[in-house]
Write a protein that holds these residues in place. Structure first.
Motif, PDB file in Angstrom:
ATOM      1  N   MET A  19      32.667  39.311  49.426  1.00  0.00           N
ATOM      2  CA  MET A  19      33.789  40.224  49.492  1.00  0.00           C
ATOM      3  C   MET A  19      33.503  41.493  48.676  1.00  0.00           C
ATOM      4  O   MET A  19      33.825  42.576  49.119  1.00  0.00           O
ATOM      5  N   GLU A  20      32.914  41.338  47.526  1.00  0.00           N
ATOM      6  CA  GLU A  20      32.597  42.489  46.666  1.00  0.00           C
ATOM      7  C   GLU A  20      31.627  43.450  47.361  1.00  0.00           C
ATOM      8  O   GLU A  20      31.755  44.661  47.250  1.00  0.00           O
ATOM      9  N   LYS A  21      30.662  42.884  48.088  1.00  0.00           N
ATOM     10  CA  LYS A  21      29.692  43.713  48.799  1.00  0.00           C
ATOM     11  C   LYS A  21      30.394  44.590  49.840  1.00  0.00           C
ATOM     12  O   LYS A  21      30.098  45.784  49.969  1.00  0.00           O
ATOM     13  N   ILE A  23      33.521  45.582  49.824  1.00  0.00           N
ATOM     14  CA  ILE A  23      34.305  46.596  49.114  1.00  0.00           C
ATOM     15  C   ILE A  23      33.401  47.726  48.638  1.00  0.00           C
ATOM     16  O   ILE A  23      33.745  48.905  48.774  1.00  0.00           O
ATOM     17  N   ASN A  24      32.242  47.382  48.105  1.00  0.00           N
ATOM     18  CA  ASN A  24      31.316  48.411  47.619  1.00  0.00           C
ATOM     19  C   ASN A  24      30.807  49.310  48.746  1.00  0.00           C
ATOM     20  O   ASN A  24      30.628  50.507  48.552  1.00  0.00           O
ATOM     21  N   LYS A  61      33.651  51.658  49.463  1.00  0.00           N
ATOM     22  CA  LYS A  61      33.815  52.633  48.372  1.00  0.00           C
ATOM     23  C   LYS A  61      32.711  53.684  48.375  1.00  0.00           C
ATOM     24  O   LYS A  61      32.932  54.818  47.948  1.00  0.00           O
ATOM     25  N   TRP A  74      34.097  43.937  57.270  1.00  0.00           N
ATOM     26  CA  TRP A  74      34.701  42.597  57.227  1.00  0.00           C
ATOM     27  C   TRP A  74      34.511  41.893  58.557  1.00  0.00           C
ATOM     28  O   TRP A  74      34.126  40.724  58.598  1.00  0.00           O
ATOM     29  N   LEU A 107      41.597  41.047  51.147  1.00  0.00           N
ATOM     30  CA  LEU A 107      40.470  41.953  50.938  1.00  0.00           C
ATOM     31  C   LEU A 107      40.981  43.371  50.655  1.00  0.00           C
ATOM     32  O   LEU A 107      40.499  44.046  49.745  1.00  0.00           O
ATOM     33  N   SER A 167      42.184  43.803  47.062  1.00  0.00           N
ATOM     34  CA  SER A 167      41.073  44.000  46.122  1.00  0.00           C
ATOM     35  C   SER A 167      40.522  45.418  46.234  1.00  0.00           C
ATOM     36  O   SER A 167      40.221  46.070  45.229  1.00  0.00           O
ATOM     37  N   PHE A 168      40.406  45.882  47.464  1.00  0.00           N
ATOM     38  CA  PHE A 168      39.930  47.242  47.713  1.00  0.00           C
ATOM     39  C   PHE A 168      40.873  48.260  47.080  1.00  0.00           C
ATOM     40  O   PHE A 168      40.443  49.185  46.394  1.00  0.00           O
ATOM     41  N   LYS A 173      42.902  47.881  44.599  1.00  0.00           N
ATOM     42  CA  LYS A 173      42.807  47.823  43.142  1.00  0.00           C
ATOM     43  C   LYS A 173      41.624  48.659  42.670  1.00  0.00           C
ATOM     44  O   LYS A 173      41.739  49.460  41.735  1.00  0.00           O
ATOM     45  N   ASP A 174      40.486  48.507  43.334  1.00  0.00           N
ATOM     46  CA  ASP A 174      39.301  49.291  42.983  1.00  0.00           C
ATOM     47  C   ASP A 174      39.523  50.778  43.227  1.00  0.00           C
ATOM     48  O   ASP A 174      39.123  51.619  42.421  1.00  0.00           O
TER      49      ASP A 174
END
Length: 129
Positions: free
Chosen positions: A1-3, A5-6, A9, A67, A105, A108-109, A111-112
């Motif tokens: 999931m972090e990948k 989002i990165n 971003k 995703w 997802l 989380s996105f 929030k970042d």
């Protein structure tokens, strides 16, 4: 999931790029900036915010694409199951499960992205000190 989002971003430009784009779109020259500083500052803030929100929409689209790509077979199977449901209530129940997964997802996105907004807002202040 972090990948995922990165990747989304990474579509954002730098603060300097957003400010330069705002400056160009507003067609501000240095002479008028000195005379109407407050008015131009407000216009720059509004335009930079509009530009940032446009990049947010693009990044959200990239997030959705990544995703979907990352779970291609699973999502296709789930969508086929959703579409084949008999009756609206059952369709909504199954579709909602998929939307909740993507919504988690997106949370989380967001929030970042909120942290990026804060960091971008503070950056020009830090330069002066």
């Amino acid at each position: 999931m972090e990948k995922i989002i990165n990747i989304a971003k990474s579509t954002f430009p730098s603060v300097d790029s957003i400010l330069e784009e705002s400056w160009r779109k507003l067609e501000i020259n240095k002479k008028s900036a000195n005379k109407e500083f407050g008015k131009i500052l407000v216009a720059m803030d509004l335009e930079a915010t509009r530009i940032f929100k446009d990049y947010e929409r693009r990044a959200l689209l990239e997030l959705a694409k990544e995703w979907l790509k990352s779970q291609k077979d699973d999502i296709r199977e789930r969508l086929e199951k959703i579409v084949s449901q008999k009756g609206w209530d059952k369709f909504v129940e199954e579709a909602s499960k998929l939307f909740v997964d993507f919504g988690t997802l997106v949370q989380s996105f967001e929030k970042d992205i909120g942290n990026m907004r804060k960091a971008r807002g503070v950056k020009p202040l830090k330069k002066g000190y």
